[in-house]
Design a protein around this motif. Structure first.
Motif, short mmCIF file in Angstrom:
data_model
loop_
_atom_site.label_atom_id
_atom_site.label_comp_id
_atom_site.label_asym_id
_atom_site.label_seq_id
_atom_site.Cartn_x
_atom_site.Cartn_y
_atom_site.Cartn_z
N ASP A 3 0.58 -0.96 0.00
CA ASP A 3 -0.18 0.28 0.16
C ASP A 3 0.96 1.08 0.18
O ASP A 3 -0.56 2.74 0.35
CB ASP A 3 -0.89 0.37 1.05
CG ASP A 3 -2.05 -0.79 0.91
OD1 ASP A 3 -2.80 -1.32 0.07
OD2 ASP A 3 -2.89 -1.12 1.80
N THR A 51 0.60 6.07 1.95
CA THR A 51 -0.06 5.07 2.48
C THR A 51 -1.28 6.10 2.52
O THR A 51 -2.19 6.74 2.43
CB THR A 51 0.29 4.37 3.48
OG1 THR A 51 0.11 5.35 5.03
CG2 THR A 51 1.72 3.66 3.39
N GLU A 53 -3.62 5.35 4.85
CA GLU A 53 -3.43 6.30 5.83
C GLU A 53 -2.79 7.74 5.79
O GLU A 53 -3.10 7.99 7.28
CB GLU A 53 -3.40 5.05 7.33
CG GLU A 53 -3.97 3.52 7.06
CD GLU A 53 -3.58 2.97 5.67
OE1 GLU A 53 -2.43 2.95 5.54
OE2 GLU A 53 -4.14 2.19 5.43
N ARG A 54 -2.22 7.53 5.39
CA ARG A 54 -1.21 8.98 5.73
C ARG A 54 -2.35 10.46 5.47
O ARG A 54 -2.86 10.63 5.04
CB ARG A 54 -0.18 9.71 4.54
CG ARG A 54 0.75 9.96 4.94
CD ARG A 54 2.15 10.19 4.25
NE ARG A 54 2.99 11.50 4.67
CZ ARG A 54 3.95 11.41 4.48
NH1 ARG A 54 4.67 10.38 4.05
NH2 ARG A 54 4.71 12.21 4.54
N ARG A 55 -1.17 11.11 6.52
CA ARG A 55 -2.45 12.39 6.82
C ARG A 55 -2.01 13.41 5.58
O ARG A 55 -0.57 13.95 6.27
CB ARG A 55 -2.28 12.72 8.25
CG ARG A 55 -3.01 11.16 9.08
CD ARG A 55 -3.27 12.50 10.86
NE ARG A 55 -3.93 13.52 10.41
CZ ARG A 55 -5.33 14.17 10.80
NH1 ARG A 55 -6.38 12.93 11.00
NH2 ARG A 55 -5.46 15.16 10.74
N SER A 60 -7.50 13.86 0.80
CA SER A 60 -7.34 12.64 2.03
C SER A 60 -6.36 12.20 1.33
O SER A 60 -6.01 12.32 -0.14
CB SER A 60 -9.04 11.78 2.17
OG SER A 60 -8.28 10.28 1.77
N ALA A 62 -5.82 8.50 0.34
CA ALA A 62 -6.88 7.67 0.09
C ALA A 62 -7.85 8.59 -1.50
O ALA A 62 -7.49 8.08 -2.40
CB ALA A 62 -7.69 7.40 0.62
#
Length: 86
Positions: A3, A51, A53-55, A60, A62
């Motif tokens: 990911d 990834t 989930e990364r902020r 986002s 994603a």
């Protein structure tokens, strides 16, 4: 399959606050001509491992990865400015 994605970020030479995110191995010269006319010359800003989930500050991760998967790049527009009356 991992990911983790190595992403290059380029800033616009024409518009403050506009950035394009690309897979690291992608040459920005392959971006659509219509986008390049609006965006201007891409100036490399940074590389990062992304990834889902990364902020990120304004979007986002994603969403960035989904756009890259769908169209090969993600275009981040400048933030909208809010005028205040004083």
């Amino acid at each position: 399959m991992s990911d983790k994605h190595l992403i290059s970020i380029y800033r616009s030479s024409k518009r403050e606050g506009m950035y394009v995110f690309l897979p690291r191995e992608t040459d920005p010269a392959t971006l659509p001509a219509s986008l390049m006319a609006y965006f201007g010359q891409p100036v490399h800003a940074m590389d990062l491992v992304l990834t889902p989930e990364r902020r990120l500050a304004r979007v986002s991760a994603a969403d960035v990865l989904a756009a890259i998967s769908d169209q090969g790049f993600y275009l981040q527009m400048p933030p909208k400015t809010v005028e205040t009356s004083e």
